[in-house]
Design a protein around this motif. Structure first.
Motif, mmCIF file in Angstrom:
data_model
loop_
_atom_site.group_PDB
_atom_site.id
_atom_site.type_symbol
_atom_site.label_atom_id
_atom_site.label_comp_id
_atom_site.label_asym_id
_atom_site.label_seq_id
_atom_site.Cartn_x
_atom_site.Cartn_y
_atom_site.Cartn_z
ATOM 1 N N ARG A 75 -5.797 -1.419 -0.044
ATOM 2 C CA ARG A 75 -5.384 -0.205 0.669
ATOM 3 C C ARG A 75 -6.151 -0.055 1.980
ATOM 4 O O ARG A 75 -5.614 0.405 2.985
ATOM 5 C CB ARG A 75 -5.606 1.017 -0.220
ATOM 6 C CG ARG A 75 -5.073 2.312 0.381
ATOM 7 C CD ARG A 75 -5.385 3.508 -0.501
ATOM 8 N NE ARG A 75 -4.747 3.384 -1.812
ATOM 9 C CZ ARG A 75 -5.408 3.269 -2.949
ATOM 10 N NH1 ARG A 75 -6.729 3.234 -2.936
ATOM 11 N NH2 ARG A 75 -4.774 3.168 -4.094
ATOM 12 N N HIS A 76 -7.400 -0.450 1.951
ATOM 13 C CA HIS A 76 -8.232 -0.380 3.160
ATOM 14 C C HIS A 76 -7.630 -1.239 4.268
ATOM 15 O O HIS A 76 -7.613 -0.841 5.436
ATOM 16 C CB HIS A 76 -9.644 -0.857 2.830
ATOM 17 C CG HIS A 76 -10.607 -0.731 3.961
ATOM 18 N ND1 HIS A 76 -10.899 0.471 4.564
ATOM 19 C CD2 HIS A 76 -11.356 -1.666 4.614
ATOM 20 C CE1 HIS A 76 -11.795 0.277 5.519
ATOM 21 N NE2 HIS A 76 -12.067 -1.013 5.571
ATOM 22 N N ARG A 89 -10.650 -5.124 -11.255
ATOM 23 C CA ARG A 89 -11.473 -3.938 -11.028
ATOM 24 C C ARG A 89 -12.892 -4.181 -11.512
ATOM 25 O O ARG A 89 -13.119 -4.984 -12.436
ATOM 26 C CB ARG A 89 -10.878 -2.728 -11.750
ATOM 27 C CG ARG A 89 -10.664 -2.978 -13.219
ATOM 28 C CD ARG A 89 -9.856 -1.928 -13.910
ATOM 29 N NE ARG A 89 -8.475 -1.890 -13.487
ATOM 30 C CZ ARG A 89 -7.518 -2.688 -13.949
ATOM 31 N NH1 ARG A 89 -7.824 -3.651 -14.826
ATOM 32 N NH2 ARG A 89 -6.276 -2.561 -13.548
ATOM 33 N N THR A 136 0.820 -1.206 0.000
ATOM 34 C CA THR A 136 0.000 0.000 0.000
ATOM 35 C C THR A 136 0.856 1.259 0.000
ATOM 36 O O THR A 136 0.642 2.187 -0.769
ATOM 37 C CB THR A 136 -0.932 0.004 1.225
ATOM 38 O OG1 THR A 136 -1.769 -1.155 1.185
ATOM 39 C CG2 THR A 136 -1.809 1.244 1.243
ATOM 40 N N ILE A 189 -14.132 0.318 -8.657
ATOM 41 C CA ILE A 189 -13.486 -0.251 -7.468
ATOM 42 C C ILE A 189 -12.410 -1.218 -7.932
ATOM 43 O O ILE A 189 -12.647 -2.038 -8.822
ATOM 44 C CB ILE A 189 -14.503 -0.952 -6.533
ATOM 45 C CG1 ILE A 189 -13.815 -1.473 -5.277
ATOM 46 C CG2 ILE A 189 -15.248 -2.069 -7.240
ATOM 47 C CD1 ILE A 189 -13.389 -0.405 -4.315
ATOM 48 N N ASP A 239 -7.806 -0.714 -4.222
ATOM 49 C CA ASP A 239 -8.621 0.049 -3.273
ATOM 50 C C ASP A 239 -8.936 -0.786 -2.041
ATOM 51 O O ASP A 239 -8.846 -0.311 -0.901
ATOM 52 C CB ASP A 239 -9.939 0.486 -3.925
ATOM 53 C CG ASP A 239 -9.750 1.487 -5.043
ATOM 54 O OD1 ASP A 239 -8.782 2.276 -4.973
ATOM 55 O OD2 ASP A 239 -10.560 1.486 -5.983
ATOM 56 N N LEU A 262 -14.893 2.509 0.109
ATOM 57 C CA LEU A 262 -13.490 2.261 -0.208
ATOM 58 C C LEU A 262 -13.017 2.924 -1.490
ATOM 59 O O LEU A 262 -11.817 2.909 -1.780
ATOM 60 C CB LEU A 262 -13.227 0.752 -0.349
ATOM 61 C CG LEU A 262 -13.678 -0.171 0.767
ATOM 62 C CD1 LEU A 262 -13.145 -1.570 0.501
ATOM 63 C CD2 LEU A 262 -13.212 0.330 2.118
ATOM 64 N N MET A 263 -13.929 3.490 -2.242
ATOM 65 C CA MET A 263 -13.573 3.942 -3.581
ATOM 66 C C MET A 263 -12.696 5.190 -3.554
ATOM 67 O O MET A 263 -12.852 6.064 -2.702
ATOM 68 C CB MET A 263 -14.838 4.208 -4.401
ATOM 69 C CG MET A 263 -15.613 2.941 -4.698
ATOM 70 S SD MET A 263 -17.178 3.271 -5.517
ATOM 71 C CE MET A 263 -16.623 4.148 -6.969
ATOM 72 N N ALA A 264 -11.751 5.230 -4.488
ATOM 73 C CA ALA A 264 -10.845 6.372 -4.619
ATOM 74 C C ALA A 264 -11.609 7.586 -5.146
ATOM 75 O O ALA A 264 -12.741 7.466 -5.627
ATOM 76 C CB ALA A 264 -9.688 6.007 -5.541
#
Length: 314
Positions: free
Chosen positions: A234-235, A214, A65, A227, A231, A261-263
């Motif tokens: 990273r969470h 994705r 990450t 998503i 992502d 969670l989405m960027a």
């Protein structure tokens, strides 16, 4: 796909003159590169971060990450010999999408906190596909396109990790070629999508089952976002997940809606955009895919893999 030696020579000559990771200056390909190293080493990342097999899963994910990696080689601490690789796909599988989730559900009776403190060897892909130091770009293309592998560790004659080559590295070289193709010629139009309120668990299962990195997120026929496996990883990697772990039960986290969670920024493209321009945008924005919009509707998705395959088949 370009398989003949002449094409490999021309591309090899050009990439050696490119400024970037390794600026060798003008080098005549045939007389020099064969005596030194293969083409792949000219565009690969040489200073590779790796972790030992005993590294905890949570620490390995934190490294991925922090560094923005989709994959992390696993090597012996002393010799740096390659033992495996852990990818964002492995992490998604572990989070509930596939067989690696058994580490949580069976060995640790659903206790996610205990499971993420297991060693990374328990979820890594052992004996991954590799490239040799003297490999050529066409060798890499055959594996990336033929086996749909996004990143290849490079090893020397005794199995020591010497570098890593990704489809993005290859795309940087291939995208310099002019192509008559447009996004609509190479995009995927039969898409698996999800909804903003879909639980993370459902998304990880779809990603693992269909082998997607994705998924477009659709709300009322409108593109809400995209998503990615990164992502979700990273969470976990920045440890936000632990703030929600009350009992240690992974279900508390995996039932969260995917929209959490989405960027931020969403970049899109159009069907009539030349693939050279699409490739350039992906590289500049450091993203792996572009949703394709037509009349305000999602009609496809073009990925780094789609572009690498298209360039290589011309």
């Amino acid at each position: 796909m370009h398989r003949n030696g002449q094409v490999a020579v021309k591309r090899g000559d050009r990439l050696l003159k490119m400024r970037g990771k390794l600026d060798r200056g003008p080098i005549e390909f045939k007389s020099h590169i064969v005596q030194q190293e293969g083409e792949v080493m000219a565009i690969a990342t040489r200073d590779v971060i790796s972790v030992p097999p005993t590294q905890k899963i949570i620490s390995a994910v934190a490294t991925m990450t922090e560094c923005g990696f989709r994959r992390l080689p696993v090597t012996d601490a002393g010799t740096k010999k390659l033992r495996g690789i852990v990818t964002s796909g492995d992490i998604i599988n572990f989070l509930g999408g596939g067989d690696k989730y058994r580490l949580v559900s069976v060995r640790h009776n659903g206790n996610f906190t205990a499971a993420v403190n297991e060693s990374v060897r328990t979820i890594m892909t052992a004996k991954p596909q590799t490239l040799s130091c003297d490999a050529h770009i066409v060798d890499a293309l055959q594996i990336i396109v033929g086996k749909k592998i996004g990143g290849l560790p490079i090893v020397d004659h005794d199995g020591t990790l010497a570098g890593i080559l990704t489809e993005r590295d290859v795309l940087r070289v291939l995208a310099a070629d002019h192509s008559p193709l447009f996004v609509e010629d190479v995009m995927s139009s039969s898409l698996k999508v999800t909804a903003p309120d879909s639980p993370i668990s459902a998304v990880t299962k779809d990603m693992t089952r269909f082998k997607f990195r994705r998924l477009p997120v659709i709300s009322n026929d409108v593109l809400f976002g995209i998503i990615t496996a990164t992502d979700i990883m990273r969470h976990l990697g920045n440890r936000e997940i632990f703030a929600r772990l009350i009992t240690g039960d992974v279900a508390e986290v995996m039932n969260l809606p995917v929209r959490t969670l989405m960027a931020g920024n969403l970049f899109t493209t159009t069907k009539k955009k030349p693939i050279n321009e699409a490739a350039r945008e992906m590289l500049q924005r450091n993203i792996g895919a572009l949703p394709v919009i037509d009349n305000m509707r999602l009609v496809g998705l073009v990925t780094e893999f789609d572009l690498v395959r298209a360039f290589s088949e011309e």
